[in-house]
Design a protein around this motif. Sequence first.
Motif, PDB file in Angstrom:
ATOM      1  N   VAL A 176      81.945 -47.961  82.938  1.00 25.02           N
ATOM      2  CA  VAL A 176      81.740 -47.709  81.509  1.00 25.02           C
ATOM      3  C   VAL A 176      82.162 -48.923  80.694  1.00 25.02           C
ATOM      4  O   VAL A 176      81.498 -49.314  79.726  1.00 25.02           O
ATOM      5  N   SER A 177      83.274 -49.552  81.085  1.00 21.88           N
ATOM      6  CA  SER A 177      83.727 -50.768  80.399  1.00 21.88           C
ATOM      7  C   SER A 177      82.735 -51.910  80.584  1.00 21.88           C
ATOM      8  O   SER A 177      82.488 -52.679  79.653  1.00 21.88           O
ATOM      9  N   THR A 178      82.145 -52.010  81.767  1.00 22.14           N
ATOM     10  CA  THR A 178      81.141 -53.046  82.025  1.00 22.14           C
ATOM     11  C   THR A 178      79.932 -52.890  81.112  1.00 22.14           C
ATOM     12  O   THR A 178      79.342 -53.888  80.669  1.00 22.14           O
ATOM     13  N   CYS A 179      79.581 -51.653  80.809  1.00 23.63           N
ATOM     14  CA  CYS A 179      78.427 -51.367  79.945  1.00 23.63           C
ATOM     15  C   CYS A 179      78.808 -51.278  78.467  1.00 23.63           C
ATOM     16  O   CYS A 179      77.967 -50.896  77.643  1.00 23.63           O
ATOM     17  N   ASN A 180      80.069 -51.601  78.142  1.00 15.21           N
ATOM     18  CA  ASN A 180      80.560 -51.533  76.763  1.00 15.21           C
ATOM     19  C   ASN A 180      80.456 -50.105  76.203  1.00 15.21           C
ATOM     20  O   ASN A 180      80.159 -49.900  75.020  1.00 15.21           O
ATOM     21  N   GLY A 181      80.718 -49.143  77.073  1.00 13.45           N
ATOM     22  CA  GLY A 181      80.582 -47.747  76.675  1.00 13.45           C
ATOM     23  C   GLY A 181      81.737 -47.217  75.854  1.00 13.45           C
ATOM     24  O   GLY A 181      81.565 -46.276  75.067  1.00 13.45           O
ATOM     25  N   PHE A 182      82.921 -47.801  76.000  1.00 15.96           N
ATOM     26  CA  PHE A 182      84.072 -47.313  75.236  1.00 15.96           C
ATOM     27  C   PHE A 182      83.899 -47.590  73.743  1.00 15.96           C
ATOM     28  O   PHE A 182      84.346 -46.809  72.908  1.00 15.96           O
ATOM     29  N   LYS A 183      83.257 -48.682  73.411  1.00 18.96           N
ATOM     30  CA  LYS A 183      82.960 -48.983  72.003  1.00 18.96           C
ATOM     31  C   LYS A 183      82.090 -47.882  71.400  1.00 18.96           C
ATOM     32  O   LYS A 183      82.345 -47.386  70.295  1.00 18.96           O
ATOM     33  N   THR A 184      81.066 -47.474  72.152  1.00 19.38           N
ATOM     34  CA  THR A 184      80.187 -46.394  71.692  1.00 19.38           C
ATOM     35  C   THR A 184      80.939 -45.082  71.585  1.00 19.38           C
ATOM     36  O   THR A 184      80.783 -44.336  70.609  1.00 19.38           O
ATOM     37  N   LEU A 185      81.771 -44.791  72.576  1.00 17.16           N
ATOM     38  CA  LEU A 185      82.523 -43.534  72.583  1.00 17.16           C
ATOM     39  C   LEU A 185      83.446 -43.439  71.374  1.00 17.16           C
ATOM     40  O   LEU A 185      83.525 -42.394  70.713  1.00 17.16           O
ATOM     41  N   ILE A 186      84.118 -44.527  71.046  1.00 12.56           N
ATOM     42  CA  ILE A 186      85.047 -44.528  69.915  1.00 12.56           C
ATOM     43  C   ILE A 186      84.300 -44.432  68.590  1.00 12.56           C
ATOM     44  O   ILE A 186      84.736 -43.741  67.660  1.00 12.56           O
ATOM     45  N   GLU A 187      83.156 -45.083  68.489  1.00  5.82           N
ATOM     46  CA  GLU A 187      82.369 -44.998  67.254  1.00  5.82           C
ATOM     47  C   GLU A 187      81.840 -43.585  67.031  1.00  5.82           C
ATOM     48  O   GLU A 187      81.748 -43.119  65.889  1.00  5.82           O
ATOM     49  N   LEU A 188      81.497 -42.889  68.114  1.00  2.00           N
ATOM     50  CA  LEU A 188      80.976 -41.524  67.986  1.00  2.00           C
ATOM     51  C   LEU A 188      82.057 -40.519  67.619  1.00  2.00           C
ATOM     52  O   LEU A 188      81.747 -39.411  67.179  1.00  2.00           O
ATOM     53  N   ILE A 189      83.323 -40.879  67.814  1.00  2.00           N
ATOM     54  CA  ILE A 189      84.410 -39.988  67.391  1.00  2.00           C
ATOM     55  C   ILE A 189      84.346 -39.743  65.889  1.00  2.00           C
ATOM     56  O   ILE A 189      84.620 -38.639  65.400  1.00  2.00           O
ATOM     57  N   LEU A 190      83.968 -40.778  65.136  1.00  2.00           N
ATOM     58  CA  LEU A 190      83.925 -40.688  63.677  1.00  2.00           C
ATOM     59  C   LEU A 190      82.553 -40.289  63.139  1.00  2.00           C
ATOM     60  O   LEU A 190      82.355 -40.303  61.924  1.00  2.00           O
ATOM     61  N   HIS A 191      81.621 -39.949  64.021  1.00  2.00           N
ATOM     62  CA  HIS A 191      80.270 -39.604  63.544  1.00  2.00           C
ATOM     63  C   HIS A 191      80.290 -38.240  62.855  1.00  2.00           C
ATOM     64  O   HIS A 191      80.796 -37.259  63.418  1.00  2.00           O
TER      65      HIS A 191
END
Length: 329
Positions: free
Chosen positions: A174-189
Amino acid sequence: MSSSSGYAKTTHLEHVSKELIMAARGDNTDEKVHKILSVLSVVKSIPDKSQLFISFELLKSCRVMLVDTDKTLRIQACRAMRYLTCNQLVLQQMVDLNIPVFMMLCLEREDDKYYWERLSALKWIRHLIDHFPLSIPKVVVMSLIGIATNGKHEYRRICLDSLREVCILNPQIVSTCNGFKTLIELILHPTLTDVSHSLLLTVLYILDHPNTRKYLRPSLDVQRLLRPFVGVNPYKKGALNKQQIEQRNKTREIAQNTLMTMLKSITGTFTLNISYFALSVHGRSENEIESILDVMKCSEFQTLNVTLSFVSWNLCQNIKSECLVSHEC
């Protein structure tokens, strides 16, 4: 007796596999569907699939059927992939043949006429998460991230939940695909308020373990949660319409709950306030007290409100602990 029965089933599988390979070279769609069902029937009857051998030619034939013009054949080919992915060797063969790319193409189709193909692809991903979490192909994670950020996709929430589970089981991919950035941004959606808490708990779980916290960048990723408070621009107040103001207030409300949850945990407090991970207001690192005091200087009511809520919560906790200590004495 069981060994002879297993040998007979393996021999039968080789026979029906050759029949499917021969049928794949022809134009008879009904025969292809029939041969796929025959192969799946034999595979499902074998109890121990850890050492089961699936031929390279069989997988190549099924790959061609994934992009066939006939809808029924495509559906059966997608369904077959889930049952053929029975061990690590077969999964590696699929990756070598780029079969995961074809499966993700089936998942990302948004037309309703591709419903069963999308469902079969989603079940295949679920099968990988349950049985081969450490070997999930990168293209699968990239597809989950893409669908999770697509607000119009029917399987958005399902893919987001699958992505959250992969974060726990295999944070490296997930880190290789930069997925944590997406996950954190979706917390505030604003449209994902019902799942924001579970997403935040996933982030805290990753940060809580020394072996997994290295995949997160608190100074970049986690501080996105503070953006609604520290990114206040008073000159833009008059430029926002009513809908934008409502969306901003809803985002800040989610951010307030998120920040309170993080500050109530030791992991979250250390992540937000320790040394160079701390909130930087004037281009310098600050400790926890200085950060809170600087945020209290902000004129925004909601920003001030969440800061005062945290301070009052801390005071209540200190009073409770002191009362317990005095009672014990």
